[in-house]
Design a protein around this motif. Structure first.
Motif, mmCIF file in Angstrom:
data_model
loop_
_atom_site.group_PDB
_atom_site.id
_atom_site.type_symbol
_atom_site.label_atom_id
_atom_site.label_comp_id
_atom_site.label_asym_id
_atom_site.label_seq_id
_atom_site.Cartn_x
_atom_site.Cartn_y
_atom_site.Cartn_z
ATOM 1 N N ALA A 204 0.811 -1.221 0.000
ATOM 2 C CA ALA A 204 0.000 0.000 0.000
ATOM 3 C C ALA A 204 0.845 1.272 0.000
ATOM 4 C CB ALA A 204 -0.922 -0.002 1.222
ATOM 5 N N VAL A 205 0.466 2.201 -0.883
ATOM 6 C CA VAL A 205 1.023 3.553 -0.879
ATOM 7 C C VAL A 205 -0.103 4.523 -0.530
ATOM 8 C CG1 VAL A 205 2.777 2.980 -2.596
ATOM 9 C CG2 VAL A 205 0.597 3.943 -3.349
ATOM 10 N N ALA A 206 0.271 5.682 -0.032
ATOM 11 C CA ALA A 206 -0.718 6.692 0.355
ATOM 12 C C ALA A 206 -0.805 7.779 -0.712
ATOM 13 C CB ALA A 206 -0.346 7.305 1.703
ATOM 14 N N LYS A 207 -2.005 8.161 -1.065
ATOM 15 C CA LYS A 207 -2.209 9.169 -2.112
ATOM 16 C C LYS A 207 -1.519 10.487 -1.757
ATOM 17 C CE LYS A 207 -5.867 11.332 -4.915
ATOM 18 N NZ LYS A 207 -5.405 12.721 -4.742
ATOM 19 N N GLU A 208 -1.526 10.856 -0.482
ATOM 20 C CA GLU A 208 -0.897 12.105 -0.069
ATOM 21 C C GLU A 208 0.595 12.135 -0.429
ATOM 22 O OE1 GLU A 208 -3.710 11.151 3.459
ATOM 23 O OE2 GLU A 208 -2.831 10.118 1.734
ATOM 24 N N VAL A 209 1.234 10.977 -0.286
ATOM 25 C CA VAL A 209 2.664 10.898 -0.592
ATOM 26 C C VAL A 209 2.895 11.086 -2.087
ATOM 27 C CG1 VAL A 209 4.685 9.385 -0.570
ATOM 28 C CG2 VAL A 209 3.142 9.435 1.399
ATOM 29 N N ILE A 210 2.091 10.412 -2.907
ATOM 30 C CA ILE A 210 2.242 10.531 -4.360
ATOM 31 C C ILE A 210 1.939 11.966 -4.806
ATOM 32 C CG2 ILE A 210 1.560 9.596 -6.594
ATOM 33 C CD1 ILE A 210 2.914 7.587 -4.638
ATOM 34 N N ASP A 211 0.905 12.554 -4.247
ATOM 35 C CA ASP A 211 0.557 13.932 -4.601
ATOM 36 C C ASP A 211 1.664 14.902 -4.207
ATOM 37 O OD1 ASP A 211 -1.855 13.096 -5.608
ATOM 38 O OD2 ASP A 211 -3.036 13.680 -3.845
ATOM 39 N N THR A 212 2.315 14.655 -3.084
ATOM 40 C CA THR A 212 3.358 15.553 -2.584
ATOM 41 C C THR A 212 4.635 15.470 -3.403
ATOM 42 O OG1 THR A 212 2.508 15.451 -0.322
ATOM 43 C CG2 THR A 212 4.809 16.141 -0.599
ATOM 44 N N TYR A 213 5.059 14.239 -3.733
ATOM 45 C CA TYR A 213 6.381 14.070 -4.353
ATOM 46 C C TYR A 213 6.334 13.854 -5.862
ATOM 47 C CZ TYR A 213 7.834 13.730 0.489
ATOM 48 O OH TYR A 213 8.054 13.987 1.822
ATOM 49 N N GLY A 214 5.181 13.494 -6.406
ATOM 50 C CA GLY A 214 5.048 13.366 -7.850
ATOM 51 C C GLY A 214 6.104 12.483 -8.472
ATOM 52 N N GLU A 215 6.835 13.028 -9.449
ATOM 53 C CA GLU A 215 7.855 12.268 -10.167
ATOM 54 C C GLU A 215 9.033 11.887 -9.270
ATOM 55 O OE1 GLU A 215 7.795 11.010 -13.299
ATOM 56 O OE2 GLU A 215 5.698 11.649 -13.238
ATOM 57 N N GLN A 216 9.127 12.509 -8.102
ATOM 58 C CA GLN A 216 10.210 12.199 -7.163
ATOM 59 C C GLN A 216 9.798 11.153 -6.125
ATOM 60 O OE1 GLN A 216 13.367 13.532 -7.561
ATOM 61 N NE2 GLN A 216 12.391 14.215 -9.466
ATOM 62 N N THR A 217 8.642 10.533 -6.330
ATOM 63 C CA THR A 217 8.148 9.548 -5.365
ATOM 64 C C THR A 217 9.143 8.418 -5.143
ATOM 65 O OG1 THR A 217 5.815 10.034 -5.818
ATOM 66 C CG2 THR A 217 6.320 7.854 -4.950
ATOM 67 N N GLY A 218 9.849 8.027 -6.197
ATOM 68 C CA GLY A 218 10.813 6.946 -6.064
ATOM 69 C C GLY A 218 11.943 7.255 -5.114
ATOM 70 N N LEU A 219 12.151 8.526 -4.808
ATOM 71 C CA LEU A 219 13.195 8.935 -3.863
ATOM 72 C C LEU A 219 12.638 9.104 -2.454
ATOM 73 C CD1 LEU A 219 14.969 11.680 -6.030
ATOM 74 C CD2 LEU A 219 15.458 9.233 -5.916
ATOM 75 N N HIS A 220 11.310 9.025 -2.312
ATOM 76 C CA HIS A 220 10.663 9.253 -1.016
ATOM 77 C C HIS A 220 9.652 8.143 -0.721
ATOM 78 C CE1 HIS A 220 12.272 13.383 -0.670
ATOM 79 N NE2 HIS A 220 12.075 13.441 -1.981
ATOM 80 N N PRO A 221 10.100 6.909 -0.571
ATOM 81 C CA PRO A 221 9.155 5.824 -0.280
ATOM 82 C C PRO A 221 8.607 5.935 1.139
ATOM 83 C CG PRO A 221 11.408 5.027 -0.090
ATOM 84 C CD PRO A 221 11.495 6.439 -0.603
ATOM 85 N N VAL A 222 7.296 5.851 1.256
ATOM 86 C CA VAL A 222 6.646 5.932 2.570
ATOM 87 C C VAL A 222 5.615 4.815 2.658
ATOM 88 C CG1 VAL A 222 5.329 7.357 4.189
ATOM 89 C CG2 VAL A 222 6.956 8.443 2.604
ATOM 90 N N GLY A 223 5.825 3.865 3.558
ATOM 91 C CA GLY A 223 4.908 2.745 3.698
ATOM 92 C C GLY A 223 4.588 2.450 5.142
ATOM 93 N N THR A 224 3.979 1.301 5.380
ATOM 94 C CA THR A 224 3.586 0.890 6.736
ATOM 95 C C THR A 224 4.513 -0.184 7.286
ATOM 96 O OG1 THR A 224 2.100 -0.837 5.900
ATOM 97 C CG2 THR A 224 1.159 1.363 6.232
ATOM 98 N N GLY A 225 5.553 -0.562 6.539
ATOM 99 C CA GLY A 225 6.429 -1.656 6.927
ATOM 100 C C GLY A 225 7.364 -1.327 8.068
ATOM 101 N N PRO A 226 8.214 -2.284 8.445
ATOM 102 C CA PRO A 226 9.064 -2.125 9.631
ATOM 103 C C PRO A 226 10.154 -1.072 9.478
ATOM 104 C CG PRO A 226 9.560 -4.182 8.491
ATOM 105 C CD PRO A 226 8.321 -3.637 7.863
ATOM 106 N N TYR A 227 10.476 -0.671 8.245
ATOM 107 C CA TYR A 227 11.554 0.294 8.047
ATOM 108 C C TYR A 227 11.113 1.457 7.170
ATOM 109 C CZ TYR A 227 14.321 -3.313 10.206
ATOM 110 O OH TYR A 227 14.781 -4.238 11.104
ATOM 111 N N MET A 228 11.846 2.547 7.301
ATOM 112 C CA MET A 228 11.606 3.740 6.500
ATOM 113 C C MET A 228 12.957 4.268 6.011
ATOM 114 S SD MET A 228 10.634 6.335 9.645
ATOM 115 C CE MET A 228 10.520 7.809 8.615
#
Length: 593
Positions: A204-228
């Motif tokens: 799962a990804v969050a829409k807010e994250v995609i909206d915020t980072y756009g084409e730079q999303t690949g540099l800013h992964p944000v999830g619910t897993g054990p690490y960030m």
């Protein structure tokens, strides 16, 4: 009716293992417990809607969470709940799935959420699936669900017409029944669908994250897993830290009965997980450099570089000097293949006419897989015979490739189809123009060895070959755009069924994961037929026919399945290499050292 449903549940492999089911109040990871590891290739960012890079997926395993995951110790690989409370309810002949998401799962803190906590809901998964299918993303994973979800084709058709994907448009087969309940309805029965739901691209990804980072999303992964993500230096370093919002679990996996498993259970059972608070990853593409880093204790876990195998191994065992250091070894065959692909759209090696097939076939027949195993892999591999490797559903140990290593026969094939030798001994195309093969490769020494094997064979055929050297990430991008004439690669299973390998040559994926850009109506028809069948003899028979079709058209040259000897420093506890999950840091502990 009940008996029929029970059989379907068995067919889908819905076996609920104990494992990670108990949630804790907070992430118990210790920031002083660090695992240091190296990747032999660069990632391509961490937006899995846009990349199929193996190393990107490795990191993503630890950041994003799909609905399902795998039991850490069970072999063969078995599905267990990921973010859901229990295995999904299945009905309507395996076409309807209901997933109950655990309440209280939160995304890692990020500026995109503007100081608020974002709880995981069914809508997050709906958004994630839609994003994979959004044409603008050209996702290499779209075919995993493309054409499968009821009602989604209408949204896709509108997107193609308007140029914009309508994320708010309702989809009959993708519904949030309530905040935590996701209902997915398929057009047809898909017996591998739950494996797909465990694949990291559907974390799962969050829409807010995609909206915020756009084409730079690949540099800013944000999830619910054990690490960030803590810090990212592209093509150099990746630093992960424990996600403070991760719920944690108690380590409670069951031994499969092996002595290795028994020891893991002995030291790990009952621990609050994850224990590892930080992961440091170095990109070290050169084998010798990576091996020196391990010897210098700069790396805690690494697969034994092939160049070091003669000095480290006594047969398939560690030599006494390494055992004396306390180093442990987990030796396993990859659930994967190595291969070279031909771009079927390339003007030289591509095409479907008899003379183009003859050229590719001759190139394959001149490449010695025995030399690859002995010289490139230093004995740490076995020859690949079919599209499906050992350890994967559909593998046939009796299957043998119809394309031999045979220089004499390859020369006769070229003679027959008009590739004539000139006065200099080199062949021309049937139209008399010069024949030169271009093959892209990486700079690592093992690929230099492979280049020598290719050249040695092609010299005997009178075919010139030029090698173009670039880095893996750039090569992957070019291959995805059907721009490389020839390139060698590897594929490790995303899920343990042969379909995961066969889909790499499915026509609709050309330019989206099908790097050979191979399009065959016969192959595609067999693929669709196989996907309509449950796992078993009938489907396996079609899998074999598909391998034969690949041999007939020759968009790939199959090479080997690698044997991995994973070396583990004595302070690492709980390590066992999983065939599907690559990020295992959340299952480990680190002793003081």
């Amino acid at each position: 009716m009940l008996g029929s449903l029970k059989l379907k549940l068995i067919a889908f492999g819905l076996i609920l293992m104990s494992g990670a089911t108990t949630t804790l109040a907070q992430n118990p990871a210790d920031p002083n417990k660090i695992v240091r590891q190296a990747f032999e290739g660069a990632d391509d960012g961490f937006d899995m809607a846009k990349t199929s890079n193996h190393y990107s997926g490795w990191v993503v395993n630890a950041i994003f969470e799909p609905l399902l995951t795998y039991d850490y110790l069970a072999r063969p690989a078995k599905l267990i709940p990921g973010t859901i409370e229990a295995m999904p309810e299945v009905s309507d002949a395996g076409k309807v799935f209901v997933f109950k998401i655990k309440p209280g799962i939160y995304f890692a803190p990020d500026d995109a959420f503007k100081g608020k906590k974002h709880e995981l809901t069914a809508q997050d998964y709906i958004y994630t699936f839609k994003r994979i299918l959004d044409p603008v993303n050209r996702s290499p994973h779209a075919s995993f669900i493309d054409g499968k979800i009821a009602g989604m084709s209408e949204v896709q058709a509108k997107a193609k017409k308007t140029g914009k994907f309508d994320y708010d448009m309702p989809v009959a087969g993708l519904k949030a029944l309530d905040k935590y309940t996701l209902r997915i309805e398929l057009q047809d029965t898909d017996y591998n669908f739950l494996y797909v739901m465990a694949y990291s691209a559907f974390g799962a990804v969050a829409k807010e994250v995609i909206d915020t980072y756009g084409e730079q999303t690949g540099l800013h992964p944000v999830g619910t897993g054990p690490y960030m993500m803590e810090k990212y230096l592209p093509r150099s370093k990746i630093f992960l830290k424990a996600n403070p919002e991760y719920r944690g679990y108690l380590w409670d996996f069951q031994s499969s009965g092996s002595a290795w498993d028994d020891q893991i259970v002995k030291v790990m059972k009952g621990k609050k997980m994850p224990q590892v608070g930080r992961v440091e990853i170095s990109i070290i593409e050169e084998e010798q450099s990576r091996w020196l880093a391990f010897q210098d204790k700069q790396i805690d876990i690494d697969k034994l570089p092939q160049i070091a195998a003669p000095a480290v191994l006594d047969g398939d065992k560690l030599k006494a000097s390494f055992v004396a250091e306390g180093i442990k070894m987990d030796r396993v065959a990859d659930a994967g293949l190595t291969f070279s692909m031909f771009n079927m759209r390339d003007p030289v090696v591509g095409g479907y006419t008899k003379e183009k097939i003859a050229l590719r076939r001759a190139i394959v027949m001149a490449y010695s897989n025995a030399d690859e195993v002995a010289q490139m892999r230093l004995g740490q591999a076995i020859r690949a015979e079919s599209m499906i490797p050992p350890g994967v559903v559909g593998y046939d140990p009796k299957y043998r490739s119809s394309i031999p290593y045979d220089i004499g026969l390859a020369n006769k094939l070229l003679d027959r189809f008009g590739y004539k030798r000139g006065a200099d001994g080199y062949r021309t195309k049937p139209d008399g123009s010069p024949l030169v093969i271009k093959k892209t490769m990486e700079a690592a020494n093992i690929y230099k060895v492979q280049a020598e094997i290719f050249k040695r064979g092609l010299d005997q055929l009178g075919i010139r070959i030029d090698f173009v050297v670039s880095n893996f990430a750039d090569n992957l991008k070019a291959a995805s755009a059907c721009q490389l004439a020839m390139w060698s690669g590897a594929w490790n299973a995303d899920y343990p069924d042969g379909e995961n390998f066969l889909q790499l040559l499915y026509g609709p994926k050309a330019g989206q994961g099908n790097h050979a850009c191979y399009e065959s109506p016969a192959y595609d028809a067999m693929y669709r037929k196989a996907m309509s069948l449950p796992s078993g003899e009938e489907r396996n028979k079609i899998y074999s026919q598909m391998s034969r079709q690949i041999e007939a058209d020759t968009p790939w040259a199959l090479h080997s399945t690698r044997i991995r000897s994973w070396l583990i420093r004595p302070w690492i506890q709980g390590y066992k290499k999983h065939p599907i999950l690559h990020a295992d840091w959340q299952y480990l502990d680190v002793e003081k050292h």
